[in-house]
Write a protein that holds these residues in place. Structure first.
Motif, short mmCIF file in Angstrom:
data_model
loop_
_atom_site.label_atom_id
_atom_site.label_comp_id
_atom_site.label_asym_id
_atom_site.label_seq_id
_atom_site.Cartn_x
_atom_site.Cartn_y
_atom_site.Cartn_z
N GLY A 99 0.80 -1.23 0.00
CA GLY A 99 0.00 0.00 0.00
C GLY A 99 0.83 1.28 0.00
O GLY A 99 2.06 1.24 0.07
N THR A 381 -13.31 10.65 3.10
CA THR A 381 -13.78 9.50 2.30
C THR A 381 -13.92 8.29 3.21
O THR A 381 -13.37 8.26 4.31
CB THR A 381 -12.76 9.09 1.20
N ASN A 394 -5.53 5.93 -4.61
CA ASN A 394 -4.26 6.30 -3.98
C ASN A 394 -4.17 7.81 -3.77
O ASN A 394 -3.58 8.26 -2.78
CB ASN A 394 -3.08 5.81 -4.82
N GLU A 400 -5.41 12.26 2.42
CA GLU A 400 -5.71 12.08 3.84
C GLU A 400 -4.45 12.00 4.69
O GLU A 400 -4.43 12.47 5.83
CB GLU A 400 -6.62 10.86 4.03
#
Ligand code: GDP
Length: 492
Positions: A99, A381, A394, A400
């Motif tokens: 990630g 979100t 992404n 964020e």
């Protein structure tokens, strides 16, 4: 390690007190020049030595970047299948793995390794992350021209054991003086130093000497391995000069290397200005749930509140158990003539905790200690699931991470690289929610981090090297077991 009292006033400028290079195009990458206005903490400045090292790196990068004659020469050498001695340009190629938080951590570690070994860092960016970040170095690209790169299946290389360093050493294709039989050094090796850590021996000085002869290193990692570089004797002194405060490594490297590209940056500041800027204080809460350590939502919510009470983070309310406090109701505006207001920004894949916290603060409430505060809760979100192969997903994640990093205070989730990156960028020692190992609610809800550094979750424990070990006493002063993982290590 010194505390955070060392405020660095010179960092409150566009170039962050000399951390960033001068002369780059402002409009091509607005975040590079604007982010300092949003950060709340500037705990550490770049040492003059680090500044010198970065400027030298930038010059090297310009000489060796794709498009230069030296790059062409190095690629020719790569095609030949063997490394040549005394090549002017040698490289670390960063490969994507896992990630966004993981990727950022391995990029920063790879860059640090390139600084330490006089290499050039090139990023093999896949389409899902090609447009996330600005070019970090002046006058040259850091992108590897993947199409023309003569290593087959570059993005799948981490699954293929054949060229992994340890495999090559085992096959005596390459190795330390006493066991290598081959006369030639291969033109590249790949290094698996993420959570799978196939190449533990990477962290031995004798192997670092071998790797110095390899022109191209392909880095396959998803972790922050900087603390483990400090355990290699030959890097220890240099790291000490570069970062007199060990707690500042990730903080300074991330503010140097990472700059959201303009489209992402626009999203960050638009949201920040609309929802977070009006408050007098911002608290970021990052909640990451893993399948292997999931607990019921009620338990998780209680853990967050208990952590907050323990560390005095979120404003208390009349709903809270402590009835000893005389309530001072705040209705919408500036209660009691004070204009305190708190914005709580939630980052999570799910909306559950956002809804709970929003409802907690939806009724007139009080703050303990007499200071009334108006509280608003926001979440940008809730993506429901990780989708790392999707650029738009992404981008949201990066937005964020930056919104979290503009907080005065942070609560993050244990084991989460997403949270680690936010804390380091922010310059904050977060309260880290402990993981419910075996689905058991932890007795201690969270721990205050000893430093803003990420944890290296898979260090090469018990590694036996032939070379002299690093200075143990010094290590004891600067490396600690992580708050959230007993097998991990971090700088402090
Ligand atoms: P880690 O798994 O927590 O160590 O963090 P990573 O960033 O490596 O991987 C988790 C990925 O899941 C992120 O990169 C996002 O794609 C997604 N994700 C997890 N938490 C959040 C969140 O709070 N907001 C958003 N937008 N995405 C998230």
């Amino acid at each position: 390690t010194a505390g955070l009292t060392t405020n660095a006033p010179h960092s409150r400028d566009e170039l962050l007190g000399g951390l960033l290079p001068a002369g780059m195009d402002h409009w091509a990458c607005r975040s590079r020049y604007e982010s300092w206005q949003y950060y709340k903490h500037f705990p550490y400045a770049a040492s003059p030595y680090l500044q010198g090292k970065l400027r030298a790196y930038e010059a090297r990068h310009r000489r060796c970047a794709p498009g230069t004659p030296l790059y062409a020469k190095s690629v020719e050498q790569l095609r030949s299948g063997r490394s040549a001695e005394r090549m002017e340009c040698t490289y670390v190629v960063w490969l994507p793995f896992d990630g966004l938080g993981n990727r950022i951590l391995s990029m920063l570690s790879g860059f640090l390794y390139a600084l330490l070994t006089d290499r050039v860092l090139l990023a093999a960016l896949p389409p899902d992350s090609a447009d996330l970040f600005c070019e970090p170095f002046p006058g040259a690209t850091w992108r590897l021209p993947v199409e023309d790169f003569p290593v087959a299946n570059l993005f799948g290389v981490g699954q293929d054991m054949e060229q992994s360093y340890t495999r090559l050493v085992g096959g005596k294709v390459v190795g330390t003086a006493t066991n290598a039989t081959a006369a030639v050094t291969p033109s590249y090796v790949y290094l698996s130093i993420g959570y799978r850590l196939r190449d533990r021996i990477f962290f031995c000085g004798e192997h670092q000497r071998v790797l110095r002869k390899v022109n191209w290193l392909l880095l396959y990692s998803d972790l922050y391995f900087a603390p483990s570089l400090y355990e290699v004797a030959e890097f220890q002194d240099e790291l000490g000069r570069l970062f007199p405060e060990k707690e500042s490594v990730h903080h300074l490297l991330s503010r140097y290397l990472l700059h959201p590209a303009n489209p992402v940056w626009s999203l960050v500041i638009r949201y920040y200005r609309s929802y977070l800027a009006p408050a007098t204080r911002r608290i970021g809460v990052q909640i990451r749930m893993y399948g292997h350590s999931s607990i019921p939502a009620d338990d998780m919510y209680n853990q967050i509140l208990n952590c907050s009470r323990q560390e005095h983070i979120l404003p208390e309310t009349t709903n809270d158990d402590d009835k000893a406090v005389t309530p001072t109701a705040v209705t919408g505006g500036d209660g009691n003539g004070s204009n305190n207001s708190t914005a709580i920004f939630i980052a999570s894949l799910y909306s559950d905790y956002y809804k709970r916290l929003r409802s907690r603060y939806s009724t007139p409430h009080v703050a303990k200690g007499g200071g009334a505060t108006r509280v608003s809760v926001f979440q940008r979100t809730h993506e429901e699931r990780q989708a790392t192969d999707n650029l738009a997903h992404n981008q949201k994640a990066l937005v964020e991470i930056y919104l979290l990093s503009f907080s005065e205070e942070l609560v993050t989730s244990g084991l989460s690289t997403f949270g680690y990156v936010s804390s380091g960028l922010a310059g904050i020692r977060p309260a880290i929610l402990l993981t419910a190992f075996n689905h058991k609610v932890p007795e201690t809800p969270c721990r205050r981090a000893v430093s803003m550094e990420p944890c290296n979750l898979t260090p090469p424990r018990g590694l036996k090297c032939r070379d002299k070990p690093a200075n143990e006493e010094d290590l004891a002063h600067h490396i600690k077991v992580c708050e959230d993982f007993k097998d991990g290590v971090k700088f402090f």
